[in-house]
Design a protein around this motif. Structure first.
Motif, PDB file in Angstrom:
ATOM      1  N   ASP A  82     -63.560 -54.895  25.119  1.00  0.00           N
ATOM      2  CA  ASP A  82     -62.965 -55.885  24.222  1.00  0.00           C
ATOM      3  C   ASP A  82     -64.024 -56.659  23.454  1.00  0.00           C
ATOM      4  O   ASP A  82     -65.082 -57.013  24.008  1.00  0.00           O
ATOM      5  CB  ASP A  82     -62.160 -56.912  25.024  1.00  0.00           C
ATOM      6  CG  ASP A  82     -60.747 -56.466  25.304  1.00  0.00           C
ATOM      7  OD1 ASP A  82     -60.156 -55.770  24.457  1.00  0.00           O
ATOM      8  OD2 ASP A  82     -60.213 -56.812  26.372  1.00  0.00           O
ATOM      9  N   LEU A  83     -63.735 -56.953  22.194  1.00  0.00           N
ATOM     10  CA  LEU A  83     -64.412 -58.050  21.516  1.00  0.00           C
ATOM     11  C   LEU A  83     -63.554 -59.288  21.775  1.00  0.00           C
ATOM     12  O   LEU A  83     -62.354 -59.287  21.463  1.00  0.00           O
ATOM     13  CB  LEU A  83     -64.534 -57.801  20.013  1.00  0.00           C
ATOM     14  CG  LEU A  83     -65.582 -56.800  19.544  1.00  0.00           C
ATOM     15  CD1 LEU A  83     -65.729 -56.860  18.019  1.00  0.00           C
ATOM     16  CD2 LEU A  83     -66.937 -57.020  20.203  1.00  0.00           C
ATOM     17  N   PRO A  84     -64.121 -60.338  22.346  1.00  0.00           N
ATOM     18  CA  PRO A  84     -63.295 -61.484  22.753  1.00  0.00           C
ATOM     19  C   PRO A  84     -62.892 -62.382  21.582  1.00  0.00           C
ATOM     20  O   PRO A  84     -63.281 -62.162  20.431  1.00  0.00           O
ATOM     21  CB  PRO A  84     -64.198 -62.222  23.746  1.00  0.00           C
ATOM     22  CG  PRO A  84     -65.584 -61.850  23.358  1.00  0.00           C
ATOM     23  CD  PRO A  84     -65.504 -60.448  22.819  1.00  0.00           C
ATOM     24  N   PHE A  85     -62.130 -63.390  21.926  1.00  0.00           N
ATOM     25  CA  PHE A  85     -61.540 -64.332  20.970  1.00  0.00           C
ATOM     26  C   PHE A  85     -62.549 -64.856  19.957  1.00  0.00           C
ATOM     27  O   PHE A  85     -63.631 -65.328  20.313  1.00  0.00           O
ATOM     28  CB  PHE A  85     -60.945 -65.497  21.764  1.00  0.00           C
ATOM     29  CG  PHE A  85     -60.311 -66.577  20.936  1.00  0.00           C
ATOM     30  CD1 PHE A  85     -59.189 -66.322  20.164  1.00  0.00           C
ATOM     31  CD2 PHE A  85     -60.829 -67.862  20.943  1.00  0.00           C
ATOM     32  CE1 PHE A  85     -58.593 -67.324  19.416  1.00  0.00           C
ATOM     33  CE2 PHE A  85     -60.241 -68.877  20.201  1.00  0.00           C
ATOM     34  CZ  PHE A  85     -59.120 -68.603  19.428  1.00  0.00           C
ATOM     35  N   MET A  86     -62.209 -64.732  18.678  1.00  0.00           N
ATOM     36  CA  MET A  86     -62.971 -65.255  17.537  1.00  0.00           C
ATOM     37  C   MET A  86     -64.352 -64.608  17.361  1.00  0.00           C
ATOM     38  O   MET A  86     -65.167 -65.100  16.592  1.00  0.00           O
ATOM     39  CB  MET A  86     -63.127 -66.779  17.647  1.00  0.00           C
ATOM     40  CG  MET A  86     -61.837 -67.547  17.469  1.00  0.00           C
ATOM     41  SD  MET A  86     -61.131 -67.367  15.813  1.00  0.00           S
ATOM     42  CE  MET A  86     -62.301 -68.312  14.837  1.00  0.00           C
ATOM     43  N   SER A  87     -64.588 -63.494  18.028  1.00  0.00           N
ATOM     44  CA  SER A  87     -65.892 -62.835  17.888  1.00  0.00           C
ATOM     45  C   SER A  87     -65.910 -61.813  16.757  1.00  0.00           C
ATOM     46  O   SER A  87     -66.939 -61.205  16.487  1.00  0.00           O
ATOM     47  CB  SER A  87     -66.299 -62.156  19.203  1.00  0.00           C
ATOM     48  OG  SER A  87     -65.436 -61.082  19.504  1.00  0.00           O
ATOM     49  N   TYR A  88     -64.756 -61.633  16.079  1.00  0.00           N
ATOM     50  CA  TYR A  88     -64.692 -60.734  14.927  1.00  0.00           C
ATOM     51  C   TYR A  88     -63.859 -61.365  13.812  1.00  0.00           C
ATOM     52  O   TYR A  88     -63.176 -60.678  13.050  1.00  0.00           O
ATOM     53  CB  TYR A  88     -64.132 -59.366  15.331  1.00  0.00           C
ATOM     54  CG  TYR A  88     -62.852 -59.410  16.151  1.00  0.00           C
ATOM     55  CD1 TYR A  88     -61.609 -59.199  15.561  1.00  0.00           C
ATOM     56  CD2 TYR A  88     -62.888 -59.649  17.519  1.00  0.00           C
ATOM     57  CE1 TYR A  88     -60.444 -59.240  16.309  1.00  0.00           C
ATOM     58  CE2 TYR A  88     -61.734 -59.687  18.278  1.00  0.00           C
ATOM     59  CZ  TYR A  88     -60.514 -59.486  17.675  1.00  0.00           C
ATOM     60  OH  TYR A  88     -59.358 -59.521  18.425  1.00  0.00           O
ATOM     61  N   ALA A  89     -63.968 -62.688  13.719  1.00  0.00           N
ATOM     62  CA  ALA A  89     -63.215 -63.423  12.696  1.00  0.00           C
ATOM     63  C   ALA A  89     -63.707 -63.098  11.285  1.00  0.00           C
ATOM     64  O   ALA A  89     -62.955 -63.212  10.321  1.00  0.00           O
ATOM     65  CB  ALA A  89     -63.318 -64.924  12.953  1.00  0.00           C
ATOM     66  N   THR A  90     -64.974 -62.696  11.180  1.00  0.00           N
ATOM     67  CA  THR A  90     -65.523 -62.256   9.897  1.00  0.00           C
ATOM     68  C   THR A  90     -66.094 -60.859  10.073  1.00  0.00           C
ATOM     69  O   THR A  90     -66.379 -60.418  11.200  1.00  0.00           O
ATOM     70  CB  THR A  90     -66.640 -63.192   9.393  1.00  0.00           C
ATOM     71  OG1 THR A  90     -67.787 -63.057  10.250  1.00  0.00           O
ATOM     72  CG2 THR A  90     -66.170 -64.648   9.384  1.00  0.00           C
ATOM     73  N   LEU A  91     -66.276 -60.174   8.971  1.00  0.00           N
ATOM     74  CA  LEU A  91     -66.827 -58.825   9.030  1.00  0.00           C
ATOM     75  C   LEU A  91     -68.238 -58.836   9.614  1.00  0.00           C
ATOM     76  O   LEU A  91     -68.599 -57.971  10.424  1.00  0.00           O
ATOM     77  CB  LEU A  91     -66.825 -58.208   7.631  1.00  0.00           C
ATOM     78  CG  LEU A  91     -67.180 -56.720   7.532  1.00  0.00           C
ATOM     79  CD1 LEU A  91     -66.269 -55.884   8.415  1.00  0.00           C
ATOM     80  CD2 LEU A  91     -67.082 -56.267   6.073  1.00  0.00           C
ATOM     81  N   ASP A  92     -69.030 -59.822   9.243  1.00  0.00           N
ATOM     82  CA  ASP A  92     -70.385 -59.916   9.774  1.00  0.00           C
ATOM     83  C   ASP A  92     -70.374 -60.124  11.286  1.00  0.00           C
ATOM     84  O   ASP A  92     -71.181 -59.528  12.015  1.00  0.00           O
ATOM     85  CB  ASP A  92     -71.149 -61.070   9.104  1.00  0.00           C
ATOM     86  CG  ASP A  92     -71.555 -60.755   7.677  1.00  0.00           C
ATOM     87  OD1 ASP A  92     -71.514 -59.565   7.293  1.00  0.00           O
ATOM     88  OD2 ASP A  92     -71.913 -61.691   6.933  1.00  0.00           O
TER      89      ASP A  92
END
Length: 266
Positions: A82-92
């Motif tokens: 998993d990528l956790p909460f808010m760790s992929y909110a942006t593409l970067d």
């Protein structure tokens, strides 16, 4: 070694596959001995390992640490993380954090959401990072949903979920995971996309089944979800062991004896 090509062949051949969450080397080795097909380093660790009341406090560093533990021991299963909460909110953010988790030993990155993830899915796929997109009840959005509730019950929400699944697969998603959706809807999604679909609380017609390890061992407190079965205490676990429970789960999934109708939502 199980790969994405293996899972795609399983889907084509109609062979079900198993998936369990795992967070350390010893349990990973027992899952390997039980021939469990795929392992998920889930942000569920926030609840079952760290003692939080949701997955939200889990950090990327937490996932990296537990992924590395599993990867050192695993020589058989495909590893999702998993990528956790808010760790992929942006593409970067998605690119940077996927790099960390893949370098720790993951084979596939799991992210939660719908068609809004398409740009992230495509970018990661082009960079050599396969994704599993988690649809339905997405625990990182528990505050949006107002609790842990079955999703896709109305005609509109069911249609949206199918459209989301098709969109992320078209964008390059390698796997779809469905949580807590009606069995008929999960069947429709599984038939609508040409990638493997993993279910949890999504009926028997998905290509694979996943459970949280602690749940399927009966190590739970409070309310037990409808789709959970205690494989450790099951009379068919003749070894009466943890590894025996893992093996029984795996065999029950591939033979189609789990999940039963009592485990699904209609």
């Amino acid at each position: 070694m199980i790969t994405l090509s293996t899972l795609n062949k399983y889907k084509k051949d109609g062979r079900k596959f198993s998936c369990l969450t795992c967070y350390d080397a010893m349990f990973a080795k027992m899952m390997e001995n039980a021939e469990v097909d795929t392992i998920l380093i889930g942000d569920s660790l926030g609840m079952v390992v760290q003692g939080h009341d949701s997955t939200l406090p889990v950090s990327v560093d937490d996932i990296v640490y537990h992924t590395a533990n599993v990867a050192r021991s695993n020589k058989h299963a495909l590893i999702l993380a998993d990528l956790p909460f808010m760790s992929y909110a942006t593409l970067d953010d998605a690119i940077a954090n996927s790099r960390k988790v893949m370098q720790a030993g993951a084979h596939v990155i799991k992210i939660e959401g719908g068609s809004e993830l398409c740009d992230i899915v495509t970018t990661l796929a082009n960079a050599g990072t396969p994704t599993c997109v988690h649809l339905g009840l997405t625990p990182q959005s528990v505050n949006v949903f107002g609790g842990y509730k079955v999703q896709g019950k109305s005609d509109d929400s069911a249609a949206q979920l199918i459209n989301d699944a098709k969109a992320v697969v078209k964008a390059g998603a390698a796997i779809v995971l469905l949580e807590c959706v009606p069995a008929a809807l999960a069947k429709a999604v599984t038939e609508a996309v040409d990638v493997p679909v993993i279910g949890i609380g999504a009926g028997a017609d998905t290509d694979g089944q996943v459970l949280v390890m602690h749940d399927m061992l009966g190590v739970t407190h409070g309310r037990v979800a409808r789709f959970v079965h205690d494989f450790l205490s099951d009379e068919d676990n003749e070894a009466r062991s943890v590894q025996g429970a893992f093996s029984l789960f795996h065999q029950s999934v591939i033979k189609g004896s789990y999940p039963k109708e009592e485990h699904q939502f209609n």
